[in-house]
Design an enzyme around this catalytic site. Structure first.
Site, mmCIF file in Angstrom:
data_model
loop_
_atom_site.group_PDB
_atom_site.id
_atom_site.type_symbol
_atom_site.label_atom_id
_atom_site.label_comp_id
_atom_site.label_asym_id
_atom_site.label_seq_id
_atom_site.Cartn_x
_atom_site.Cartn_y
_atom_site.Cartn_z
ATOM 1 N N GLY A 1 46.707 8.318 33.450
ATOM 2 C CA GLY A 1 46.684 8.282 31.994
ATOM 3 C C GLY A 1 47.775 9.076 31.292
ATOM 4 N N GLY B 1 41.361 -6.527 19.690
ATOM 5 C CA GLY B 1 42.125 -5.636 18.824
ATOM 6 C C GLY B 1 41.633 -4.204 18.907
ATOM 7 N N ASP C 1 46.874 3.167 27.430
ATOM 8 C CA ASP C 1 47.820 4.287 27.450
ATOM 9 C C ASP C 1 48.999 4.016 26.522
ATOM 10 O OD1 ASP C 1 46.262 5.589 29.381
ATOM 11 O OD2 ASP C 1 47.315 4.577 31.019
#
Length: 307
Positions: A41, A229, A256
């Site tokens: 991440g 979205g 990320d």
């Protein structure tokens, strides 16, 4: 120099991606393409943020021969790195795209068990940070306590940084419950798990995110909804951003990339809504191509104009 972010990745990966014509058990499958990237991440967030023009320093755990390889990949990406050495081997994650069907297969191992002395050394190294945002991102590996990000965040906040959280399970639960988070970016599944009930529609998602803000647990909640979205909430305001119509070739790195672009925009003084729009464009840009390449600025800005 004050950096845009310092990121922390406790369970980094060497992200390996292949393209094969078709998947078949037992038989040897020849890869048509192969690629290797540093992953996890916080490292992914740093990669995209630097491409956009920000500056980043990557704190991470690194172990074994695979840890040495990860160090080398970070150097290839010209990322400033601060490794904490551990005894266990850094994990390798695999993504394989089947060209015949367009389906992607992903294998992600749990990662090494981290000893107490190792995670404590990592905390000590955070006393060196000098940044505007501290990004605690990714899962907690075995051996690391649930409240690790709480302690890491307090160290960062004492250094003047804002805490950004993108985790799941016990890492998300313990850190968010402690409060003081500037921005948290859960997926819908992660938010559902944290809240403890199903969130069947936008109204329920907005209510759950708004509750987190109202309790003072986080100032900004950005919920990524995949092909639907995103929904972003602050005190008194909520924005529902529909997905950009694209054909996705991968599922790697969208969250990320979203987070990296949103932080970059906030650091430039953009309002939350505009930062979220840039984040949405970056998330979409990340999945345009197969593999682990993440979002690139040209695609991000082109897609941003479509929102």
């Amino acid at each position: 120099m004050l950096e845009t972010i310092a990121s922390l990745t406790l369970n980094p990966t060497i992200d390996t991606s292949y393209v094969v014509e078709s998947m078949a058990h037992t038989h040897k499958m020849r890869a048509l393409e192969e690629h290797y990237d540093p992953g996890g991440g916080g490292i992914n967030v740093a990669r995209v943020l630097v491409r956009l023009g920000g500056s980043a320093r990557c704190h991470y755990l690194s172990g074994g021969a695979t840890g040495v390889a990860l160090d080398g990949l970070l150097d290839q990406h010209q990322l400033v790195r601060v490794p904490t050495r551990i005894a266990g081997n850094t994990r390798i994650a695999v993504a394989a795209l089947e060209r015949q069907t367009g389906k992607e297969y992903r294998i992600v191992p749990p990662g090494p068990t981290v000893r107490e002395a190792e995670w404590r050394e990592c905390l000590d190294r955070l006393a060196e940070i000098n940044c505007r945002y501290f990004v605690a991102s990714g899962s907690l590996p075995p051996g690391v306590p649930d409240d690790f990000y709480v302690h890491a965040g307090r160290i960062a906040q004492a250094r003047g940084a804002r805490l950004v959280l993108d985790s799941s399970g016990r890492g998300l639960k313990a850190t968010l419950a402690a409060g003081g988070v500037h921005l948290v970016k859960p997926s819908l599944g992660e938010l559902t798990q944290f809240i403890g009930r199903e969130l069947p529609d936008d109204a329920a998602i907005a209510q759950a995110a708004g509750g987190i803000v109202a309790q003072g647990l986080a100032e900004i909640v950005a919920v990524t909804l995949g092909h639907r979205g995103a929904l972003v909430t602050t005190a008194g305001q909520t924005w529902r951003l529909p997905a950009i119509p694209i054909t996705a070739a991968s599922a790697v790195g969208a969250g990320d990339s979203f987070l990296a672009a949103m932080i970059f925009a906030l650091a430039q003084g953009e309002p939350v809504e505009e930062a979220a729009r840039l984040g949405l464009a970056a998330g979409a840009a990340a999945v345009l191509s197969p593999g682990t390449g993440l979002a690139h600025p040209g695609d991000i800005h082109r897609l941003r104009a479509m929102i």
